[in-house]
Design a protein around this motif. Structure first.
Motif, PDB file in Angstrom:
ATOM      1  N   ASP A   1       6.839 -18.741  34.022  1.00  0.00           N
ATOM      2  CA  ASP A   1       7.304 -19.149  35.345  1.00  0.00           C
ATOM      3  C   ASP A   1       8.210 -18.109  36.011  1.00  0.00           C
ATOM      4  O   ASP A   1       8.732 -18.351  37.104  1.00  0.00           O
ATOM      5  CB  ASP A   1       8.048 -20.487  35.252  1.00  0.00           C
ATOM      6  CG  ASP A   1       7.087 -21.647  35.020  1.00  0.00           C
ATOM      7  OD1 ASP A   1       6.114 -21.760  35.792  1.00  0.00           O
ATOM      8  OD2 ASP A   1       7.298 -22.416  34.067  1.00  0.00           O
ATOM      9  N   GLY A   2       8.381 -16.957  35.374  1.00  0.00           N
ATOM     10  CA  GLY A   2       9.232 -15.917  35.936  1.00  0.00           C
ATOM     11  C   GLY A   2       8.885 -15.541  37.372  1.00  0.00           C
ATOM     12  O   GLY A   2       9.766 -15.557  38.250  1.00  0.00           O
ATOM     13  N   PRO A   3       7.622 -15.216  37.663  1.00  0.00           N
ATOM     14  CA  PRO A   3       7.280 -14.851  39.042  1.00  0.00           C
ATOM     15  C   PRO A   3       7.554 -15.984  40.047  1.00  0.00           C
ATOM     16  O   PRO A   3       7.905 -15.722  41.197  1.00  0.00           O
ATOM     17  CB  PRO A   3       5.784 -14.535  38.956  1.00  0.00           C
ATOM     18  CG  PRO A   3       5.564 -14.118  37.538  1.00  0.00           C
ATOM     19  CD  PRO A   3       6.501 -14.974  36.737  1.00  0.00           C
ATOM     20  N   TRP A   4       7.389 -17.241  39.596  1.00  0.00           N
ATOM     21  CA  TRP A   4       7.670 -18.363  40.502  1.00  0.00           C
ATOM     22  C   TRP A   4       9.164 -18.449  40.816  1.00  0.00           C
ATOM     23  O   TRP A   4       9.559 -18.584  41.974  1.00  0.00           O
ATOM     24  CB  TRP A   4       7.189 -19.670  39.864  1.00  0.00           C
ATOM     25  CG  TRP A   4       7.451 -20.888  40.710  1.00  0.00           C
ATOM     26  CD1 TRP A   4       6.987 -21.141  41.973  1.00  0.00           C
ATOM     27  CD2 TRP A   4       8.260 -22.025  40.347  1.00  0.00           C
ATOM     28  NE1 TRP A   4       7.448 -22.361  42.424  1.00  0.00           N
ATOM     29  CE2 TRP A   4       8.231 -22.925  41.440  1.00  0.00           C
ATOM     30  CE3 TRP A   4       8.978 -22.363  39.211  1.00  0.00           C
ATOM     31  CZ2 TRP A   4       8.913 -24.136  41.413  1.00  0.00           C
ATOM     32  CZ3 TRP A   4       9.657 -23.573  39.186  1.00  0.00           C
ATOM     33  CH2 TRP A   4       9.617 -24.442  40.286  1.00  0.00           C
ATOM     34  N   TYR A   5       9.999 -18.338  39.764  1.00  0.00           N
ATOM     35  CA  TYR A   5      11.446 -18.330  40.006  1.00  0.00           C
ATOM     36  C   TYR A   5      11.828 -17.161  40.919  1.00  0.00           C
ATOM     37  O   TYR A   5      12.683 -17.299  41.801  1.00  0.00           O
ATOM     38  CB  TYR A   5      12.214 -18.222  38.689  1.00  0.00           C
ATOM     39  CG  TYR A   5      12.124 -19.453  37.805  1.00  0.00           C
ATOM     40  CD1 TYR A   5      12.393 -20.721  38.307  1.00  0.00           C
ATOM     41  CD2 TYR A   5      11.805 -19.341  36.452  1.00  0.00           C
ATOM     42  CE1 TYR A   5      12.320 -21.849  37.496  1.00  0.00           C
ATOM     43  CE2 TYR A   5      11.728 -20.460  35.634  1.00  0.00           C
ATOM     44  CZ  TYR A   5      11.977 -21.713  36.157  1.00  0.00           C
ATOM     45  OH  TYR A   5      11.906 -22.822  35.351  1.00  0.00           O
ATOM     46  N   PHE A   6      11.203 -16.018  40.684  1.00  0.00           N
ATOM     47  CA  PHE A   6      11.494 -14.830  41.496  1.00  0.00           C
ATOM     48  C   PHE A   6      11.141 -15.081  42.966  1.00  0.00           C
ATOM     49  O   PHE A   6      11.887 -14.704  43.878  1.00  0.00           O
ATOM     50  CB  PHE A   6      10.715 -13.629  40.945  1.00  0.00           C
ATOM     51  CG  PHE A   6      11.044 -12.320  41.614  1.00  0.00           C
ATOM     52  CD1 PHE A   6      12.353 -11.955  41.881  1.00  0.00           C
ATOM     53  CD2 PHE A   6      10.030 -11.446  41.967  1.00  0.00           C
ATOM     54  CE1 PHE A   6      12.666 -10.745  42.477  1.00  0.00           C
ATOM     55  CE2 PHE A   6      10.323 -10.228  42.576  1.00  0.00           C
ATOM     56  CZ  PHE A   6      11.642  -9.876  42.829  1.00  0.00           C
ATOM     57  N   GLU A   7      10.016 -15.757  43.181  1.00  0.00           N
ATOM     58  CA  GLU A   7       9.613 -16.097  44.554  1.00  0.00           C
ATOM     59  C   GLU A   7      10.638 -17.040  45.202  1.00  0.00           C
ATOM     60  O   GLU A   7      10.992 -16.887  46.374  1.00  0.00           O
ATOM     61  CB  GLU A   7       8.225 -16.755  44.526  1.00  0.00           C
ATOM     62  CG  GLU A   7       7.654 -17.038  45.896  1.00  0.00           C
ATOM     63  CD  GLU A   7       6.326 -17.789  45.811  1.00  0.00           C
ATOM     64  OE1 GLU A   7       6.031 -18.561  46.731  1.00  0.00           O
ATOM     65  OE2 GLU A   7       5.588 -17.600  44.814  1.00  0.00           O
ATOM     66  N   LEU A   8      11.124 -18.012  44.419  1.00  0.00           N
ATOM     67  CA  LEU A   8      12.147 -18.938  44.941  1.00  0.00           C
ATOM     68  C   LEU A   8      13.429 -18.180  45.309  1.00  0.00           C
ATOM     69  O   LEU A   8      14.091 -18.503  46.298  1.00  0.00           O
ATOM     70  CB  LEU A   8      12.471 -20.023  43.906  1.00  0.00           C
ATOM     71  CG  LEU A   8      11.351 -21.001  43.551  1.00  0.00           C
ATOM     72  CD1 LEU A   8      11.800 -21.963  42.456  1.00  0.00           C
ATOM     73  CD2 LEU A   8      10.887 -21.781  44.781  1.00  0.00           C
ATOM     74  N   ILE A   9      13.770 -17.175  44.492  1.00  0.00           N
ATOM     75  CA  ILE A   9      14.957 -16.355  44.784  1.00  0.00           C
ATOM     76  C   ILE A   9      14.743 -15.573  46.074  1.00  0.00           C
ATOM     77  O   ILE A   9      15.591 -15.562  46.976  1.00  0.00           O
ATOM     78  CB  ILE A   9      15.252 -15.384  43.617  1.00  0.00           C
ATOM     79  CG1 ILE A   9      15.679 -16.148  42.366  1.00  0.00           C
ATOM     80  CG2 ILE A   9      16.338 -14.374  44.008  1.00  0.00           C
ATOM     81  CD1 ILE A   9      15.707 -15.309  41.095  1.00  0.00           C
ATOM     82  N   GLN A  10      13.587 -14.911  46.180  1.00  0.00           N
ATOM     83  CA  GLN A  10      13.319 -14.052  47.336  1.00  0.00           C
ATOM     84  C   GLN A  10      13.232 -14.827  48.646  1.00  0.00           C
ATOM     85  O   GLN A  10      13.700 -14.372  49.686  1.00  0.00           O
ATOM     86  CB  GLN A  10      12.024 -13.272  47.118  1.00  0.00           C
ATOM     87  CG  GLN A  10      12.152 -12.119  46.140  1.00  0.00           C
ATOM     88  CD  GLN A  10      10.896 -11.278  46.123  1.00  0.00           C
ATOM     89  OE1 GLN A  10       9.805 -11.793  45.900  1.00  0.00           O
ATOM     90  NE2 GLN A  10      11.034  -9.990  46.382  1.00  0.00           N
ATOM     91  N   THR A  11      12.603 -16.007  48.581  1.00  0.00           N
ATOM     92  CA  THR A  11      12.401 -16.784  49.809  1.00  0.00           C
ATOM     93  C   THR A  11      13.590 -17.689  50.132  1.00  0.00           C
ATOM     94  O   THR A  11      13.578 -18.370  51.163  1.00  0.00           O
ATOM     95  CB  THR A  11      11.132 -17.661  49.691  1.00  0.00           C
ATOM     96  OG1 THR A  11      11.262 -18.528  48.547  1.00  0.00           O
ATOM     97  CG2 THR A  11       9.883 -16.807  49.533  1.00  0.00           C
ATOM     98  N   LYS A  12      14.598 -17.697  49.210  1.00  0.00           N
ATOM     99  CA  LYS A  12      15.779 -18.567  49.401  1.00  0.00           C
ATOM    100  C   LYS A  12      15.352 -20.027  49.633  1.00  0.00           C
ATOM    101  O   LYS A  12      15.868 -20.726  50.508  1.00  0.00           O
ATOM    102  CB  LYS A  12      16.651 -18.071  50.559  1.00  0.00           C
ATOM    103  CG  LYS A  12      17.264 -16.698  50.307  1.00  0.00           C
ATOM    104  CD  LYS A  12      18.167 -16.279  51.457  1.00  0.00           C
ATOM    105  CE  LYS A  12      18.980 -15.044  51.135  1.00  0.00           C
ATOM    106  NZ  LYS A  12      18.191 -13.860  50.822  1.00  0.00           N
TER     107      LYS A  12
END
Length: 412
Positions: free
Chosen positions: A380-391
């Protein structure tokens, strides 16, 4: 040698640096304006452009040279690019708009792109210039390590960051006894919190690596060749090969000699332009809004922006984003992204499953994820990263967040 002028109808673009940042910028330029410039590239290494990120798998034996080449020599020919490989530029004359290479080649430029990268930091302790002390930066370093692995036994890697651990793993895979020496009390402290670092250390010890933490190198011992590393407490360990992975420094010597404005690195604006409007810079040699860069994702973003401006389609601006890190060691799953330290007002969500070797920590600030550290289960790393990037607002998912994207989708 006389300076070569550009074609009568084409301006000249000279690129100093034949690595990933410079050539990605040229690729972005060619997409937008393939016929705009006469392009000349100077590189210090005697190869086409290769994927430096894959030096670790090359050392470990998982990749070969063909696997890591990005732009072989034929690519330059096909795109009408003149390549001077193995012939670095040694001076820039900004008044005459001229570069001069070590072999004496002189080329005039209308636009100049600096992609000089970084230099490994070799800790200046006594003995650091002995044969057997190397960095882990290029193909030649990998070849030196492979030769050492065939002929010697003891390797010491100084630096327990991402690059050091990948080098240590590769040397272990090649049959050497490897000790990682690190001045801090935990591994990969820039990417991991202490809980994840401890899990990582245990996993790598099970593979056969040894670690000396809180260890300060005082001297490299040897007469004509490295034989040992001595520490400040007086202890020492045997070493036939020492790999320094104690960080890098932006390679700004050429820019400084040319009188360009530099601080820690070459200062650029949001278009990747230096203080000289004819000169751009990208990659590890640049400083943008006080930050310098070592990961590939921001450098790809820089290349897109810079390529567009060189093409005359200058509507883009470079904006710094959160970055993610993965460790390239077989059998070790590790992922970190964003601000995993946290600060005032932030909270931690933590999942520990010691039996399965899984650890997850999410740093929350208000309704947003700002950082993540994952060990053992990184899908789920890329998903968490997307959540971080998109705030993204995660208020409604908070109780399921640690259990991953699939469960959160069900809950939604």
């Amino acid at each position: 040698m006389n300076a070569r002028a550009s074609s009568a109808n084409k301006p000249s673009l000279v690129v100093i640096g034949n690595g990933m940042a410079g050539m990605r910028t040229v690729e972005e330029l060619l997409k937008l304006a393939p016929e705009l410039y006469d392009i000349t590239v100077f590189g210090a290494e005697p190869h086409g452009n290769y994927n430096r990120i894959l030096l670790s798998p090359l050392l470990a034996g998982d990749k070969n040279m063909d696997d890591i080449m990005l732009n072989p020599r034929e690519w330059y020919v096909q795109n009408g690019i003149t390549l001077h490989a193995g012939d670095p530029v040694v001076s820039i004359d900004r008044h005459r708009r001229l570069v001069r290479s070590r072999a004496g080649v002189e080329i005039r430029y209308d636009r100049l792109l600096l992609a000089t990268g970084s230099k490994p930091f070799i800790i200046p302790v006594p003995g650091h210039q002995l044969p057997g002390v190397i960095a882990f930066r290029d193909i030649q370093d990998v070849e030196t390590m492979l030769t050492a692995a065939r002929n010697h036994r003891h390797a010491v890697v100084i630096g327990g960051g991402l690059l050091g651990l990948e080098a240590a793993n590769g040397l272990l895979r090649q049959g050497m006894d490897v000790t990682v020496v690190h001045v801090m009390d935990s591994l990969m402290e820039r990417q991991l919190d202490k809980s994840a670092a401890l899990l990582l250390k245990k996993a790598l010890e099970q593979k056969g690596l040894r670690f000396l933490l809180n260890a300060q190198t005082a001297e490299i011992v040897g007469d004509t060749q490295v034989t040992a590393v001595r520490f400040k407490d007086g202890s020492q360990i045997p070493a036939d090969l020492i790999v320094m992975t104690a960080g890098v420094r932006p390679n700004i010597d050429l820019a400084q000699q040319a009188g360009l404005h530099c601080e820690r690195a070459i200062v650029v604006d949001d278009t990747l332009q230096t203080y000289d409007p004819r000169i751009y810079a990208v990659g590890e040699c640049v400083q943008h809004r006080m930050a310098t860069f070592g990961l590939v994702a921001p450098i790809w973003d820089q290349a897109r922006v810079c390529g567009a401006h060189l093409a005359g389609a200058g509507h883009r601006r470079y904006v710094q984003q959160a970055t993610a890190t993965k460790l390239k060691v077989t059998g070790v799953d590790l992922y970190s992204a964003g601000d995993f330290i946290g600060g005032e007002g932030s909270e931690d969500l933590v999942l520990r499953d010691p039996r399965r070797g899984i650890y997850k920590r999410l740093v929350i600030n208000g309704p947003h994820i700002v950082g993540a550290v994952l060990y053992g289960d990184v899908k789920d790393g890329p998903w968490y990263f997307e959540l971080i990037q998109t705030k993204a607002d995660i208020s409604g998912l908070r109780s399921q967040l640690l259990f991953g994207k699939a469960l959160c989708a069900e809950a939604a």
